[in-house]
Design a protein around this motif. Structure first.
Motif, mmCIF file in Angstrom:
data_model
loop_
_atom_site.group_PDB
_atom_site.id
_atom_site.type_symbol
_atom_site.label_atom_id
_atom_site.label_comp_id
_atom_site.label_asym_id
_atom_site.label_seq_id
_atom_site.Cartn_x
_atom_site.Cartn_y
_atom_site.Cartn_z
ATOM 1 N N PRO A 2 36.693 39.693 36.609
ATOM 2 C CA PRO A 2 36.167 39.775 38.046
ATOM 3 C C PRO A 2 35.813 41.257 38.623
ATOM 4 O O PRO A 2 36.581 42.032 37.903
ATOM 5 C CB PRO A 2 37.256 39.230 39.110
ATOM 6 C CG PRO A 2 38.688 39.621 38.425
ATOM 7 C CD PRO A 2 38.196 39.736 36.988
ATOM 8 N N ARG B 84 31.732 37.340 38.684
ATOM 9 C CA ARG B 84 32.882 36.934 39.376
ATOM 10 C C ARG B 84 33.293 37.984 40.303
ATOM 11 O O ARG B 84 33.398 38.982 39.730
ATOM 12 C CB ARG B 84 33.966 36.356 38.472
ATOM 13 C CG ARG B 84 33.309 34.998 37.703
ATOM 14 C CD ARG B 84 34.667 34.193 36.933
ATOM 15 N NE ARG B 84 35.296 35.124 35.927
ATOM 16 C CZ ARG B 84 36.402 35.670 35.777
ATOM 17 N NH1 ARG B 84 37.121 35.379 37.002
ATOM 18 N NH2 ARG B 84 36.739 36.545 34.722
ATOM 19 N N ASP C 102 36.667 39.307 42.880
ATOM 20 C CA ASP C 102 38.064 39.041 43.552
ATOM 21 C C ASP C 102 38.495 39.734 44.704
ATOM 22 O O ASP C 102 39.208 39.797 45.446
ATOM 23 C CB ASP C 102 39.148 39.058 42.376
ATOM 24 C CG ASP C 102 39.162 40.458 41.901
ATOM 25 O OD1 ASP C 102 38.167 41.441 42.134
ATOM 26 O OD2 ASP C 102 40.080 40.973 41.119
ATOM 27 N N GLU C 103 37.447 40.673 44.997
ATOM 28 C CA GLU C 103 37.741 41.569 46.138
ATOM 29 C C GLU C 103 36.467 42.087 46.557
ATOM 30 O O GLU C 103 35.503 42.223 46.122
ATOM 31 C CB GLU C 103 38.495 42.843 45.520
ATOM 32 C CG GLU C 103 39.184 43.792 46.287
ATOM 33 C CD GLU C 103 39.896 44.952 45.890
ATOM 34 O OE1 GLU C 103 40.027 45.905 46.409
ATOM 35 O OE2 GLU C 103 40.384 44.805 44.619
ATOM 36 N N LYS D 30 34.103 32.667 49.414
ATOM 37 C CA LYS D 30 35.368 32.074 49.070
ATOM 38 C C LYS D 30 35.035 30.560 48.205
ATOM 39 O O LYS D 30 35.924 29.995 47.401
ATOM 40 C CB LYS D 30 36.006 31.821 50.343
ATOM 41 C CG LYS D 30 36.830 32.847 51.002
ATOM 42 C CD LYS D 30 37.966 32.394 52.094
ATOM 43 C CE LYS D 30 37.277 31.751 52.940
ATOM 44 N NZ LYS D 30 38.432 31.594 54.166
ATOM 45 N N HIS E 186 34.092 32.064 44.614
ATOM 46 C CA HIS E 186 35.059 32.805 43.932
ATOM 47 C C HIS E 186 36.220 32.930 44.185
ATOM 48 O O HIS E 186 36.534 32.383 45.412
ATOM 49 C CB HIS E 186 34.344 34.208 44.124
ATOM 50 C CG HIS E 186 32.939 34.631 43.773
ATOM 51 N ND1 HIS E 186 32.695 34.827 42.415
ATOM 52 C CD2 HIS E 186 31.954 34.245 44.432
ATOM 53 C CE1 HIS E 186 31.296 34.770 42.447
ATOM 54 N NE2 HIS E 186 30.654 34.727 43.442
ATOM 55 N N GLY E 187 37.226 33.362 43.229
ATOM 56 C CA GLY E 187 38.828 33.478 43.606
ATOM 57 C C GLY E 187 38.935 34.643 44.519
ATOM 58 O O GLY E 187 39.329 35.453 43.844
ATOM 59 N N ILE E 188 38.621 34.671 45.573
ATOM 60 C CA ILE E 188 38.716 35.945 46.441
ATOM 61 C C ILE E 188 40.047 36.409 46.815
ATOM 62 O O ILE E 188 40.740 35.500 47.688
ATOM 63 C CB ILE E 188 37.946 36.264 47.769
ATOM 64 C CG1 ILE E 188 36.294 35.867 47.249
ATOM 65 C CG2 ILE E 188 37.789 37.447 48.409
ATOM 66 C CD1 ILE E 188 35.664 36.641 46.556
ATOM 67 N N ASN E 189 40.791 37.585 46.444
ATOM 68 C CA ASN E 189 42.267 37.903 46.994
ATOM 69 C C ASN E 189 42.111 38.550 48.229
ATOM 70 O O ASN E 189 43.072 38.464 49.192
ATOM 71 C CB ASN E 189 42.848 38.615 45.698
ATOM 72 C CG ASN E 189 43.007 38.301 44.670
ATOM 73 O OD1 ASN E 189 42.999 36.961 44.292
ATOM 74 N ND2 ASN E 189 42.709 38.873 43.622
#
Ligand code: SF4
Length: 425
Positions: free
Chosen positions: A38, A87, A89-90, A113, A116-119
């Motif tokens: 990502p 992709r 994540d941040e 969200k 994507h797998g947003i942290n």
């Protein structure tokens, strides 16, 4: 010429080589993504209620209809790069003022969200949105870090900055910060030091507030940056920028914040606990920037999106991204950029650098010179900034970002006059 000035000049020279985009913008697609990992995503929202005289970011006067349309384009651009396989994540929302239209901001976060797998999500805001707006929906949407542009608590300076009327007095800003303490995982305040009329007492008062009177998790204390082309308007509003007191002020900031329990994340960012910080370029070498006036750094090339909001809309509405400039960095410049960003965070891991560049990082002349002037020390597996080096890095990064700001000014001048006059930038 003293050493600090010399270091600043060297970075200006380095910038000239590195930050040279072509005179004529034209559509330039982003490269294909590395789908195995990502990326960090930066999203630029260029609208502000007040245009502060010292600011060189890409920003225009807020108009609700234009900003609503802009957010729609931004979501469409996000969909495009997501469809291409990027992709994320941040996410960092910067500006301008990303919270000018909270509903649109939340819709954009929900889209991210869903795809994507947003942290982690960071959002910049201004004190009036703290004082008058309800920030709970942002927290519920998943925003983990809120970064508030405070600049100073000194009313005289706030008036010079033209922020007093719109964003409130220093006391009002302080009260607003007190009210939201603990709401977000990280509450950051952006401050500026070395204003022409700032006194040591004024800075001491700002530090006292940050150290003992309010609870914030993080303070980013930027040196005032001057930029060719902006210096006259800045000088008229705030006085002539000089650097003779910059080191003294920086040393005072370090002393007071470290005494109060902050630790240093980068030369000018201080935190009370671990968390995201604005200098994502330290943590993540590559990043994707979307929105008008944003930058990306991918596969050794710097990209910029158009600074014309009208042109940005036209590109995105015709199924393209807004990217119109690309600058390829040669291997040596990529290594220098890597070195500068890693050491901005305090240390450079030699093994990670060797792995990143497929062997030795090289740059022995640069490292020898930095050791000779006492800016870095060799700890075996790592190189580390000394206390002297920390201030030299403030000078370097101030000049590096001033170079980026110069590039912004240059790009704005590639726009047609009509677009500049209409604020359609
Ligand atoms: S300092 Fe912040 S509020 Fe002021 S013009 Fe720049 S981005 Fe906008």
């Amino acid at each position: 010429m003293n050493l600090d000035t010399l270091i600043g000049k060297l970075v200006q020279y380095f910038n000239k080589e590195m930050l040279q985009f072509p005179e004529r913008p034209s559509y330039t697609p982003l490269p294909d993504p590395d789908t195995s990992r990502p990326y960090l995503l930066y999203l630029h929202i260029p609208y502000c209620q007040v245009l502060c005289p010292f600011c060189s970011f890409h920003r225009v006067q807020f108009k609700e209809s234009a900003a609503t349309r802009y957010f729609r384009c931004l979501r469409s651009e996000i969909e495009q790069v997501s469809d291409r396989g990027y992709r994320f994540d941040e996410v960092y929302f910067g500006g301008g003022t990303p919270t000018v239209l909270p509903g649109e901001l939340i819709e954009t976060i929900e889209l991210l969200k869903s795809r994507h797998g947003i942290n982690t999500i960071s959002v910049e805001t201004n004190p009036d949105d703290l004082r008058n707006g309800d920030l709970r929906p942002l927290k519920e949407a998943g925003v983990s870090r809120l970064s508030v542009g405070v600049q100073s608590f000194d009313d005289t300076l706030l008036k010079e900055m033209d922020r007093y009327e719109k964003y409130g007095s220093g006391d009002q800003v302080r009260e607003a910060l007190e009210r939201i303490a603990g709401c977000f995982d990280t509450l950051n305040v952006d401050m500026i030091f070395n204003f022409p009329h700032q006194t040591r007492e004024s800075l001491e008062r700002d530090l006292e507030i940050l150290a003992r009177e309010i609870v914030v998790d993080q303070v980013s204390f930027y040196p005032l940056m001057n930029v060719d082309g902006k210096d006259k308007s800045l000088e008229r509003a705030m006085g002539k920028v000089g650097y003779s007191r910059e080191r003294e002020f920086y040393e005072l900031i370090v002393e007071r914040l470290l005494d109060a329990g902050y630790t240093r994340n980068s030369a000018w960012c201080f935190s009370r606990k671990p968390g995201m910080f604005d200098e994502y370029i330290v943590d993540r070498e590559e990043y994707v920037g979307l929105g008008s006036g944003s930058f990306s750094y991918l596969r050794g090339s710097l990209y910029s999106s158009t600074f014309s909001i009208g042109e940005y809309r036209r590109y995105v509405e015709s199924g393209k991204t807004g990217t119109v400039f690309r600058q390829d960095l040669n291997t040596r410049d990529q290594k220098r950029y890597y070195m500068m960003m890693e050491l901005f965070g305090g240390t450079l891991d030699k093994r990670a650098a060797a792995k990143r560049f497929g062997g030795d990082l090289g740059l022995w002349r640069e490292f020898t010179a930095l050791q000779m002037i006492g800016a870095i020390r060799d700890r075996g597996d790592t190189l580390e900034l000394t206390e002297r080096g920390q201030y030299l890095w403030v000078v370097m990064m101030r000049e590096f970002f001033a170079g980026v700001n110069r590039l912004r000014e240059k790009m704005r001048h590639t726009l047609p006059d009509a677009a500049r006059r209409a604020g359609d930038m």
